[in-house]
Design a protein around this motif. Sequence first.
Motif, PDB file in Angstrom:
ATOM      1  N   GLU A   3      43.121   1.163 -27.972  1.00 47.35           N
ATOM      2  CA  GLU A   3      43.255   1.987 -26.764  1.00 47.35           C
ATOM      3  C   GLU A   3      42.642   3.363 -27.021  1.00 47.35           C
ATOM      4  N   LEU A   4      41.706   3.754 -26.175  1.00 49.23           N
ATOM      5  CA  LEU A   4      41.086   5.065 -26.291  1.00 49.23           C
ATOM      6  C   LEU A   4      42.089   6.131 -25.859  1.00 49.23           C
ATOM      7  N   THR A   5      42.461   7.000 -26.794  1.00 48.31           N
ATOM      8  CA  THR A   5      43.494   7.999 -26.494  1.00 48.31           C
ATOM      9  C   THR A   5      42.958   9.427 -26.429  1.00 48.31           C
ATOM     10  N   ASP A   6      41.795   9.684 -27.047  1.00 48.79           N
ATOM     11  CA  ASP A   6      41.256  11.038 -26.996  1.00 48.79           C
ATOM     12  C   ASP A   6      39.772  11.022 -27.343  1.00 48.79           C
ATOM     13  N   VAL A   7      39.063  12.012 -26.831  1.00 50.56           N
ATOM     14  CA  VAL A   7      37.638  12.195 -27.122  1.00 50.56           C
ATOM     15  C   VAL A   7      37.412  13.667 -27.425  1.00 50.56           C
ATOM     16  N   THR A   8      36.724  13.961 -28.532  1.00 53.29           N
ATOM     17  CA  THR A   8      36.315  15.338 -28.801  1.00 53.29           C
ATOM     18  C   THR A   8      34.798  15.396 -28.746  1.00 53.29           C
ATOM     19  N   ARG A   9      34.272  16.541 -28.351  1.00 53.43           N
ATOM     20  CA  ARG A   9      32.820  16.704 -28.236  1.00 53.43           C
ATOM     21  C   ARG A   9      32.389  17.984 -28.964  1.00 53.43           C
ATOM     22  N   THR A  10      31.413  17.817 -29.841  1.00 52.21           N
ATOM     23  CA  THR A  10      30.888  18.943 -30.608  1.00 52.21           C
ATOM     24  C   THR A  10      29.372  18.947 -30.508  1.00 52.21           C
ATOM     25  N   ALA A  11      28.806  20.008 -29.971  1.00 54.30           N
ATOM     26  CA  ALA A  11      27.347  20.149 -29.885  1.00 54.30           C
ATOM     27  C   ALA A  11      26.889  21.034 -31.033  1.00 54.30           C
ATOM     28  N   ASP A  12      26.218  20.408 -32.008  1.00 51.95           N
ATOM     29  CA  ASP A  12      25.770  21.142 -33.193  1.00 51.95           C
ATOM     30  C   ASP A  12      24.543  20.417 -33.745  1.00 51.95           C
ATOM     31  N   ASP A  13      23.383  21.052 -33.667  1.00 47.72           N
ATOM     32  CA  ASP A  13      22.140  20.399 -34.099  1.00 47.72           C
ATOM     33  C   ASP A  13      22.198  19.960 -35.553  1.00 47.72           C
ATOM     34  N   GLU A  14      22.733  20.790 -36.417  1.00 50.07           N
ATOM     35  CA  GLU A  14      22.770  20.466 -37.842  1.00 50.07           C
ATOM     36  C   GLU A  14      23.700  19.286 -38.112  1.00 50.07           C
ATOM     37  N   TRP A  15      24.860  19.305 -37.524  1.00 49.47           N
ATOM     38  CA  TRP A  15      25.795  18.198 -37.694  1.00 49.47           C
ATOM     39  C   TRP A  15      25.227  16.906 -37.117  1.00 49.47           C
ATOM     40  N   PHE A  16      24.559  17.012 -35.979  1.00 50.63           N
ATOM     41  CA  PHE A  16      24.042  15.811 -35.301  1.00 50.63           C
ATOM     42  C   PHE A  16      22.953  15.131 -36.121  1.00 50.63           C
ATOM     43  N   THR A  17      22.000  15.895 -36.614  1.00 49.70           N
ATOM     44  CA  THR A  17      20.846  15.294 -37.306  1.00 49.70           C
ATOM     45  C   THR A  17      21.066  15.128 -38.805  1.00 49.70           C
ATOM     46  N   ASN A  18      22.051  15.820 -39.357  1.00 46.83           N
ATOM     47  CA  ASN A  18      22.331  15.720 -40.797  1.00 46.83           C
ATOM     48  C   ASN A  18      23.814  15.448 -41.032  1.00 46.83           C
ATOM     49  N   PHE A  19      24.321  14.470 -40.312  1.00 50.96           N
ATOM     50  CA  PHE A  19      25.751  14.171 -40.398  1.00 50.96           C
ATOM     51  C   PHE A  19      26.169  13.913 -41.836  1.00 50.96           C
ATOM     52  N   GLU A  20      25.385  13.134 -42.560  1.00 49.11           N
ATOM     53  CA  GLU A  20      25.773  12.744 -43.910  1.00 49.11           C
ATOM     54  C   GLU A  20      25.936  13.956 -44.825  1.00 49.11           C
ATOM     55  N   GLU A  21      25.087  14.942 -44.666  1.00 47.72           N
ATOM     56  CA  GLU A  21      25.167  16.144 -45.493  1.00 47.72           C
ATOM     57  C   GLU A  21      26.449  16.928 -45.244  1.00 47.72           C
ATOM     58  N   HIS A  22      26.954  16.839 -44.009  1.00 48.90           N
ATOM     59  CA  HIS A  22      28.129  17.631 -43.629  1.00 48.90           C
ATOM     60  C   HIS A  22      29.356  16.757 -43.370  1.00 48.90           C
ATOM     61  N   ARG A  23      29.303  15.494 -43.728  1.00 50.82           N
ATOM     62  CA  ARG A  23      30.330  14.540 -43.292  1.00 50.82           C
ATOM     63  C   ARG A  23      31.739  14.942 -43.714  1.00 50.82           C
ATOM     64  N   ASP A  24      31.923  15.434 -44.952  1.00 51.16           N
ATOM     65  CA  ASP A  24      33.265  15.773 -45.408  1.00 51.16           C
ATOM     66  C   ASP A  24      33.863  16.892 -44.566  1.00 51.16           C
ATOM     67  N   THR A  25      33.051  17.898 -44.273  1.00 54.13           N
ATOM     68  CA  THR A  25      33.510  19.019 -43.442  1.00 54.13           C
ATOM     69  C   THR A  25      33.812  18.561 -42.024  1.00 54.13           C
ATOM     70  N   ILE A  26      32.910  17.741 -41.471  1.00 52.21           N
ATOM     71  CA  ILE A  26      33.082  17.268 -40.093  1.00 52.21           C
ATOM     72  C   ILE A  26      34.367  16.475 -39.946  1.00 52.21           C
ATOM     73  N   ARG A  27      34.556  15.513 -40.829  1.00 52.56           N
ATOM     74  CA  ARG A  27      35.727  14.649 -40.713  1.00 52.56           C
ATOM     75  C   ARG A  27      37.021  15.415 -40.969  1.00 52.56           C
ATOM     76  N   ALA A  28      37.002  16.304 -41.961  1.00 54.19           N
ATOM     77  CA  ALA A  28      38.207  17.078 -42.247  1.00 54.19           C
ATOM     78  C   ALA A  28      38.593  17.974 -41.071  1.00 54.19           C
ATOM     79  N   LYS A  29      37.604  18.481 -40.362  1.00 56.07           N
ATOM     80  CA  LYS A  29      37.866  19.380 -39.234  1.00 56.07           C
ATOM     81  C   LYS A  29      38.284  18.634 -37.973  1.00 56.07           C
ATOM     82  N   LEU A  30      37.694  17.469 -37.734  1.00 57.49           N
ATOM     83  CA  LEU A  30      37.884  16.792 -36.452  1.00 57.49           C
ATOM     84  C   LEU A  30      38.946  15.701 -36.463  1.00 57.49           C
TER      85      LEU A  30
END
Length: 333
Positions: free
Chosen positions: A153-180
């Motif tokens: 069941e879909l309970t929530d959606v978050t949206r983040t517009a960030d060019d660096e995170w979008f195109t280089n997710f793997e480089e920032h993955r630990d920070t992204i996941r820990a924050k979101l």
Amino acid sequence: MCGFALTGVVAATAPESSEHAQRVGSTVPFEECLPGTEARVADPGGGTRPPEGGELTPSEAARYHRQLREELVSLRGQDLQPPQTVPVVVHVVSAEDGRGDVSDERLQKQVDVLNTAYSGGEAAAAARSAGGTGTAAEEAAAEEAADTGFRFELTDVTRTADDEWFTNFEEHRDTIRAKLRQGDAGTLNIYTADLGPGLLGYSTFPQDYEENPDQDGVVVAHDTLPGGDREKFNLGHTTTHEVGHWLGLFHTFQNGCTDPGDYVDDTPYEREAASGCPEGRDTCPEQAGEDPVTNFMNYSDDACMTHFTAGQGKRMVEHWAAFRAGSSQARSG
């Protein structure tokens, strides 16, 4: 076998002893290793490798399996059941110009795809559309398809517009996941971003939640969701596949033709990942059964993927009971 199917829904009984009737014939030496992930790639022969340590080695898979058996000891003899629903939180990471900003409608369609796949409905739909003229693989899939009992069941959606995170997710993955990340062990967190041309998605395993709770979840390329423009991989089954890993499953080609394979009794051995939609493929001719090309835990095109088996459903239920049950946000059945 300690697993059984009840009215089409996969359930399991925790084993009465530490020995379990899954594929555990040969013992793989234990070695310390980092938490692993499993991934799905667009071209198995193209050289793309998953992040966070690469594909699981036989010893890493054996370690995960051993952890599962150890955790099930305390549940011995209990009737294990999947949760009634798994809450899903999707984190849409997009570019500042709007690329990758997946719509709410597509996100809901993705959850609908999960519910159809995990209920066994995909194989049934394929059989109906074939009208009795399906291939041997499609007919076999319809017979093997299990209702795993898992619903989402879909309970929530978050949206983040960030060019660096979008195109280089793997480089920032630990920070992204820990924050979101939201919720606890029973909350499925899905992250969408641009993963590049070869990588479709990847997932953590339930065994790693305790040590790395803020990194738990599934990452998928945004264009693999239903309605995306990733050719051959835009029906949403990359997410289906990765959620299978999140619930403890290995690839069908884990360990190749060598015992214990993927540790599931009712999936035939497979030497290597399938690509496209091959028919009559049998890469382990000395083992029973043709390759499980239509299984969701293979690398086949989305259009070919139709089902999980009862054995896979049981293994997911076991992983849920061992590592994800008891979550305050997962509604138990």
